[in-house]
Scaffold this motif. Structure first.
Motif, short mmCIF file in Angstrom:
data_model
loop_
_atom_site.label_atom_id
_atom_site.label_comp_id
_atom_site.label_asym_id
_atom_site.label_seq_id
_atom_site.Cartn_x
_atom_site.Cartn_y
_atom_site.Cartn_z
N PHE A 274 0.85 -1.21 0.00
CA PHE A 274 0.00 0.00 0.00
C PHE A 274 0.88 1.26 0.00
CE2 PHE A 274 -2.23 3.45 2.05
CZ PHE A 274 -3.49 3.43 1.45
N ILE A 275 1.90 1.25 0.88
CA ILE A 275 2.78 2.42 1.00
C ILE A 275 3.50 2.69 -0.33
CG2 ILE A 275 4.90 3.26 2.13
CD1 ILE A 275 3.87 1.64 4.66
N ALA A 286 -1.63 11.33 4.04
CA ALA A 286 -1.93 11.10 5.47
C ALA A 286 -2.02 9.61 5.78
CB ALA A 286 -3.24 11.80 5.84
N GLN A 287 -2.70 8.86 4.89
CA GLN A 287 -2.84 7.41 5.10
C GLN A 287 -1.47 6.72 5.06
OE1 GLN A 287 -5.95 7.24 1.96
NE2 GLN A 287 -6.72 5.52 3.18
N VAL A 292 3.11 4.07 7.85
CA VAL A 292 4.57 4.01 8.11
C VAL A 292 4.82 4.03 9.61
CG1 VAL A 292 6.75 5.28 7.91
CG2 VAL A 292 5.29 4.98 5.89
N LYS A 293 4.10 4.95 10.32
CA LYS A 293 4.24 5.03 11.79
C LYS A 293 3.82 3.72 12.45
CE LYS A 293 3.71 10.02 12.37
NZ LYS A 293 2.76 11.08 12.72
N LYS A 294 2.71 3.16 11.94
CA LYS A 294 2.19 1.90 12.50
C LYS A 294 3.23 0.78 12.36
CE LYS A 294 -1.40 -1.36 11.26
NZ LYS A 294 -2.55 -1.58 10.38
N LEU A 295 3.87 0.72 11.18
CA LEU A 295 4.89 -0.32 10.94
C LEU A 295 6.08 -0.15 11.88
CD1 LEU A 295 5.15 -0.88 7.06
CD2 LEU A 295 3.90 -2.19 8.75
N ASP A 296 6.45 1.11 12.14
CA ASP A 296 7.61 1.37 13.02
C ASP A 296 7.36 0.87 14.44
OD1 ASP A 296 9.07 2.49 11.03
OD2 ASP A 296 8.58 4.59 11.53
N LYS A 297 6.08 0.86 14.86
CA LYS A 297 5.75 0.51 16.24
C LYS A 297 5.56 -1.00 16.45
CE LYS A 297 3.55 4.89 17.41
NZ LYS A 297 2.26 5.59 17.57
N ILE A 298 5.41 -1.74 15.35
CA ILE A 298 5.09 -3.17 15.47
C ILE A 298 6.28 -3.96 16.04
CG2 ILE A 298 4.74 -5.29 14.10
CD1 ILE A 298 2.82 -3.73 12.35
N ASP A 299 6.02 -4.80 17.04
CA ASP A 299 7.04 -5.74 17.52
C ASP A 299 7.15 -6.87 16.52
OD1 ASP A 299 7.71 -4.42 19.80
OD2 ASP A 299 6.22 -5.46 21.06
#
Length: 540
Positions: A274-275, A286-287, A292-299
């Motif tokens: 998607f990115i 914005a999406q 991108v931020k969501k991916l950075d936070k994933i363990d």
């Protein structure tokens, strides 16, 4: 009782432990497992205070005594085995040694002028010895040595005259006689025959202290431990239960982790797609930024660590005749000791004979006679037509050329084989990556045994004669060997003290006893059922 808290340890460039934690409680009996080089011996050395962690701490409760048996046995001589073992019991051992010296001095005519002082000192030492209940210590030391297979003659003989394997038993007896609060046992089952192994198993099962041990004998470990501590990639993970239960739990955990990993990878692939697709469009900025931020936070879920095991498949062995080996009226003696008198033994095609007998019963001698590396004093040994024999003996490891590497040694044996075939063979027997470039002289006992076994099985004979083939092999390599040999279609004659190996591969039993030779039509499992004992020298 013992706690390892967030320990870190590095040897050279190799990270051994990274923030690893585990504990051992009073009365726990734990098995320590992990691949070769994972850090099992380093962990023992840190608990016993011989090494310090680089980070974190190892704490032992005040007053807790620790006995550590390692494979590194120092040189000892000048004392009897019994006295050497009693040395481990503190002041009593020292008093025993001094009493022996004073007794020798009293019998020495050159020291007649010192006799009053010697006798007086002897009286003092003897009094202290009695106060500490020293006379029962001698009996206890002999009981442990007897359990580990020593004759009275060996107990009273110079410990320096013993072989390396018997010196290991003396070192083990020393630790057992100490009866510390915690026993650290690094491969205590090596160098033991089946009778001694079962005696040690029973001793440890009823031991009231805590135990942390490694062993390449899964049956031995299963019967003793109630907890497994696994070292893997610098971490320590504890499992409640025996080794078999740990294996099941480990397999389930790996399967779950693999499923989680695959689900996460699929989700990540969708997000990344998607990115990539919309990153250039202002309308989706914005999406894209949010994802991108969501991916950075994933363990991130890691793939389960793969155990390096390569299955070994036999080429089909050429078929032999029905009569593989025939021994008739065999007499064999070493000096005044008669090993065989009138032995008859017949091995037929596809039989798998395991040989059982107490130390000195003649198990290895029988294999040597069949392999023609020893001659009978009387009688005949005939090998059948079309029999191609492969003989694995402990001394075979000494015959490796120390200047050749693992891969060169395989090339010397099989000059027609391609590099990839030999590298696959080496991988099956635990030599991966740069390990095949190791010189034979620096190989451990286990590595040498694996290399000799690889050479023996690459171009398989149709008659395998194996003397303790699992000595020094780790559990994983042993499992691979059992799987491979269970598919082998040739004939086998072997000696082993590994009950898992015996049960999995034998279909006939030859038992050597002082009363004579007995044969059993089934394998080792049937032998145990019909005799009610796991070894000829023990009754359960």
């Amino acid at each position: 009782m013992i706690r390892l808290e967030s320990i870190g340890k590095q040897n050279g460039k190799q990270l051994i432990f990274v923030e690893a934690s585990a504990g051992l409680q009073r009365g726990e009996k734990a098995g320590l497992v992990g691949p070769n080089g994972a850090g099992k011996t380093t962990l023992f050395r840190m608990i016993s205070g011989q090494e310090q962690p680089d980070e974190g701490q190892v704490s032992v409760d005040r007053g807790v005594t620790i006995g550590y048996f390692s494979q590194d046995v120092g040189e000892t001589s000048g004392r009897s085995a019994a006295v050497e073992v009693m040395e481990g019991a503190g002041p009593i051992g020292a008093l025993t040694a001094e009493m022996a010296e004073l007794e020798a001095a009293m019998a020495d005519p050159d020291r007649a002028d010192e006799m009053d002082a010697i006798i007086e000192r002897y009286g003092d030492v003897q009094h202290q010895f009695q106060e500490l209940d020293g006379y029962s210590l001698d009996a206890r030391a002999r009981e442990v040595l007897d359990g580990l297979g020593f004759s009275q003659e060996m107990m009273d003989g110079d410990v320096g005259a013993l072989s390396g394997g018997w010196k290991m038993r003396v070192a083990l007896a020393k630790i057992l006689l100490m009866r510390p609060d915690v026993l650290l046992l690094d491969e205590p089952s090596n160098h033991l025959d089946l009778e001694s192994l079962i005696w040690l198993e029973n001793f440890l099962k009823t031991y009231d202290g805590a135990i942390l041990m490694t062993s390449h004998d899964r049956e031995f470990m299963n019967r003793i431990v109630n907890k497994i501590v696994e070292i893997d990639a610098g971490a320590l993970t504890s499992y409640t239960g025996d080794y078999d239960f740990y294996e099941q739990q480990r397999a389930i955990a790996d399967k779950n982790q693999q499923a989680q990993f695959e689900r996460q990878q699929a989700m990540l692939a969708k997000e990344i797609a998607f990115i990539e697709r919309f990153k250039a469009r202002a309308s989706h900025a914005a999406q894209v930024q949010s994802r991108v931020k969501k991916l950075d936070k994933i363990d991130r879920v890691e793939m389960p660590k793969r155990r390096q095991t390569v299955a070994f498949e036999f080429r089909p062995a050429p078929r032999s005749g029905e009569d593989v080996a025939l021994l008739k009226s065999i007499d064999k003696a070493y000096g005044s000791k008669t090993i065989y008198s009138g032995l008859d033994f017949h091995v037929r095609r596809r039989e798998r004979w395991c040989i059982l007998g107490v130390n000195g019963a003649g198990k290895s001698t029988l294999l040597k006679l069949v392999a023609k590396s020893a001659e009978p004093d009387a009688g005949s040994v005939a090998i059948g037509p079309s029999v191609k024999m492969g003989y694995f003996a402990q001394h075979a490891m000494d015959l490796l050329d120390g200047d050749r590497t693992v891969v060169q040694s395989l090339e010397d044996s099989f000059p027609q084989a391609g590099q990839s075939a030999l590298r696959t063979l080496a991988g099956c027997f635990g030599f991966s990556g740069d390990e095949i470039e190791k010189k034979c002289r620096v190989l451990s006992g286990g590595e040498k045994a694996r290399l000799v076994m690889a050479k023996l099985l690459y171009d398989p004979p149709n008659f395998l004669v194996l003397d303790e083939p699992t000595n020094h092999l780790d559990i994983t390599t042993k499992e691979m060997l059992i799987t491979a040999l269970s598919q082998y279609e040739g004939t086998m004659l072997f000696v082993s003290h590994d009950r898992h190996f015996l049960a999995a591969l034998s279909n006939r039993v030859l038992e050597l006893t002082p009363e004579g030779v007995h044969t059993y039509g089934g394998g080792y499992t049937e032998y145990v059922q019909s005799t009610g004992q796991e070894a000829p020298g023990l009754h359960s």
